[in-house]
Design a protein around this motif. Structure first.
Motif, PDB file in Angstrom:
ATOM      1  N   ASN A 290       0.974  20.392 -18.936  1.00  0.00           N
ATOM      2  CA  ASN A 290       2.242  21.107 -18.840  1.00  0.00           C
ATOM      3  C   ASN A 290       2.057  22.489 -19.450  1.00  0.00           C
ATOM      4  OD1 ASN A 290       5.162  21.469 -18.581  1.00  0.00           O
ATOM      5  ND2 ASN A 290       5.148  21.354 -20.818  1.00  0.00           N
TER       6      ASN A 290
ATOM      7  N   SER B 159       1.954  21.193 -14.355  1.00  0.00           N
ATOM      8  CA  SER B 159       3.389  21.450 -14.260  1.00  0.00           C
ATOM      9  C   SER B 159       3.651  22.756 -15.000  1.00  0.00           C
ATOM     10  CB  SER B 159       4.165  20.298 -14.906  1.00  0.00           C
ATOM     11  OG  SER B 159       5.530  20.617 -15.034  1.00  0.00           O
TER      12      SER B 159
ATOM     13  N   SER C 157       5.656  21.164  -6.770  1.00  0.00           N
ATOM     14  CA  SER C 157       5.780  21.779  -8.088  1.00  0.00           C
ATOM     15  C   SER C 157       6.280  23.212  -8.006  1.00  0.00           C
ATOM     16  CB  SER C 157       4.421  21.764  -8.813  1.00  0.00           C
ATOM     17  OG  SER C 157       3.995  20.442  -9.042  1.00  0.00           O
TER      18      SER C 157
END
Length: 415
Positions: free
Chosen positions: A187, A212, A256
C-alpha cells in the motif's frame, strides 16, 4: 423524519459482516509526516501509546458470535477477516497472538471461516515473519515506492525507514516465496515526493506486484495545516496521466485506477447490459431502494474498534462518530440509536441526492462531508450538464479500450 434504516438492517449487517478490525495499539515506531494521526489532522483521539486490552476484544468477538450463529446469517462458509491495525500492530504482538489463539482454538462458530490480516510498516517483520507465515496472515505493507519516494516515512529521530523495510521484506520473500506471492501486497500513499508511475514501476520491477495507491486523507485537516496539506497532496488521476506510458500502467493496474473503477460503476448502474443470471434476462428488475449518498449501511462491510474501545463502521471515519464502545463489563451498541442517527444524517442529503444524476453510483461517504452535524453540502453533486459529460467520458474510455468491457464483465463483482 424519513426512515431509511431500522435496527433490523443493522442486525442483518452484523450477522453477515465479513471483517472485524482492531486498532491494537496507537503507538508507532515511525513518524510519517502525512500520517492521518499526525500533526495535520484533528478528528481522532489523542495518541497516548495505549494498547487495546485483550479482554475487550474477546468480549466483542463473543458478542458478535451470537449474530454470526443466528438465522440472520445467510453466508454459510463465508470468510470473516480478523484484521490488526495501528499505530504499528507488531508493537502489540502479544495481543495478536492471544486473539489468533482464541479464534483458532476456542471460538464456537462452525458456519464461518476465519482469516487474519494486518497492515504493517514492516520494521519488526524480521521478528515475527515465521508466526505470520504459520498462521497464513494476509499482509499489507505500507511503503511509498523507492527510497526517495519514501522520504516522508521516517522514524522518531527523523531517519529514513526505507532500507530497514526493504531488508525485512526481501528476507520474507526469500524465506517464504510462495507465501509472499500469494498473501503479501503493498500500500502506497501518493504525495509530492512520488508519482503513480514511480510507485507502479518500483513494485512491479522489484516484486512483480501491483500496489494499492491512495491519496492523502482530505478530511479532518486542522485549519492551520491546510496550506501544508495542499503542498503535500497529489491527485492520483492527474499523476497517472502524467506518465509517459500511462495507458499501459492503467491497463495493468486495472480496477485499482480511477478510470476503470468509474467505467465499472457506469456499466453496472447505467448501461442496462449487466445481468447476474439468466432470470434477469426474462424479468424486468425491480427498482432497488437506495440510500442518500454512497454511505454503507453500518457494519455491512466491516467494524472498526479503536484502541480506546470505540466502535465505528470503518477506520476512515473520524472518531467523533463512534456508534458504540466496549467497556470493562459489556459491549454498548444500541442498534435503535444507531439507526436513528443514520436516519438523521441521511435526511440532510435526501433532496440533494434525489436531484443528483449519479445517485445510483455515488461513492461519497457522508462521514467525509464537512459539517455533517449542521447543514452539509455534497460537492460531488452532478447536474444534467455534468452527467452528459460523465457519460461521454465513460463511452470515450470504452471506445479507446474496447477490451476493457469483457475484462470488467468477467473479473469484477460489484456489490
Amino acid at each position: 423524519m424519513k426512515k431509511y434504516l431500522d435496527s433490523n438492517n443493522i442486525i442483518f449487517s452484523l450477522s453477515n459482516m465479513n471483517q472485524l478490525v482492531f486498532e491494537v495499539t496507537d503507538a508507532c515506531n515511525l513518524k510519517c509526516k502525512y500520517c492521518a494521526y499526525g500533526e495535520m489532522y484533528e478528528d481522532y483521539d489523542l495518541r497516548e501509546e495505549k494498547i487495546l486490552p485483550v479482554g475487550k476484544a474477546i468480549r466483542l468477538i463473543d458478542y458478535l458470535v451470537d449474530f454470526w450463529n443466528s438465522k440472520k446469517n445467510v453466508s454459510i462458509n463465508q470468510r470473516v477477516y480478523i484484521s490488526f491495525y495501528g499505530g504499528e500492530p507488531l508493537l502489540n504482538m502479544a495481543f495478536i497472538k492471544e486473539i489468533v489463539d482464541y479464534i483458532e482454538n476456542k471460538l464456537q462458530c462452525p458456519n464461518l471461516r476465519f482469516e487474519f490480516s494486518m497492515t504493517t510498516n514492516a520494521l519488526l517483520l524480521h521478528k515475527y515473519m515465521d508466526y505470520l507465515h504459520e498462521h497464513s496472515f494476509f499482509l499489507l505493507v505500507s511503503l511509498d515506492g523507492n527510497k526517495e519516494n519514501t522520504a516522508y516515512r521516517v522514524d522518531k529521530s527523523g531517519k529514513s525507514s526505507f532500507d530497514r523495510i526493504i531488508g525485512n521484506v526481501d528476507r520474507l520473500k526469500e524465506k517464504y516465496p510462495d507465501y509472499f506471492k500469494e498473501r503479501v501486497n503493498f500500500n502506497a500513499v501518493l504525495h509530492k515526493k512520488n508519482s503513480v508511475e514511480e510507485i507502479y514501476l518500483f513494485f512491479k520491477t522489484k516484486y512483480d506486484k501491483i500496489p494499492s495507491i491512495g491519496e492523502l486523507n482530505n478530511v479532518g485537516i486542522r485549519k492551520e495545516m491546510r496550506e501544508v496539506f495542499n503542498d503535500t497532496y497529489k491527485n492520483s488521476n492527474e499523476s497517472l496521466h502524467q506518465a509517459e506510458n500511462y495507458e499501459e500502467i492503467e491497463r495493468d493496474m486495472f480496477i485499482s485506477t480511477g478510470s476503470y473503477r468509474s467505467v465499472t460503476l457506469f456499466l453496472h448502474k447505467y448501461s442496462g447490459f449487466v445481468f447476474k443470471d439468466y432470470t434477469d434476462l426474462l424479468f424486468v428488475p425491480k427498482e432497488q431502494k437506495s440510500l442518500p449518498t454512497g454511505t454503507c449501511i453500518p457494519f455491512s462491510k466491516k467494524m472498526y474498534v479503536t484502541v480506546n474501545g470505540k466502535i465505528l463502521p470503518c477506520e476512515r471515519i473520524g472518531h467523533q462518530f463512534a456508534f458504540g464502545e466496549i467497556t470493562d463489563t459489556e459491549v454498548k451498541l444500541d442498534l435503535e440509536e444507531i439507526a436513528y442517527r443514520y436516519n438523521v444524517y441521511l435526511a440532510k442529503f435526501d433532496k440533494q441526492c434525489r436531484q443528483c444524476k449519479i445517485n445510483e453510483s455515488c461513492i461519497q461517504c457522508m462521514f467525509n462531508i464537512a459539517d455533517l452535524g449542521g447543514k452539509p453540502v455534497c460537492h460531488g453533486y452532478v447536474n444534467e450538464e455534468l452527467y452528459r459529460k460523465y457519460v461521454n467520458s465513460q463511452m470515450s474510455f470504452l471506445e479507446k479500450n474496447p477490451e476493457s468491457y469483457k475484462r470488467i464483465m468477467e473479473e469484477v463483482i460489484v456489490v
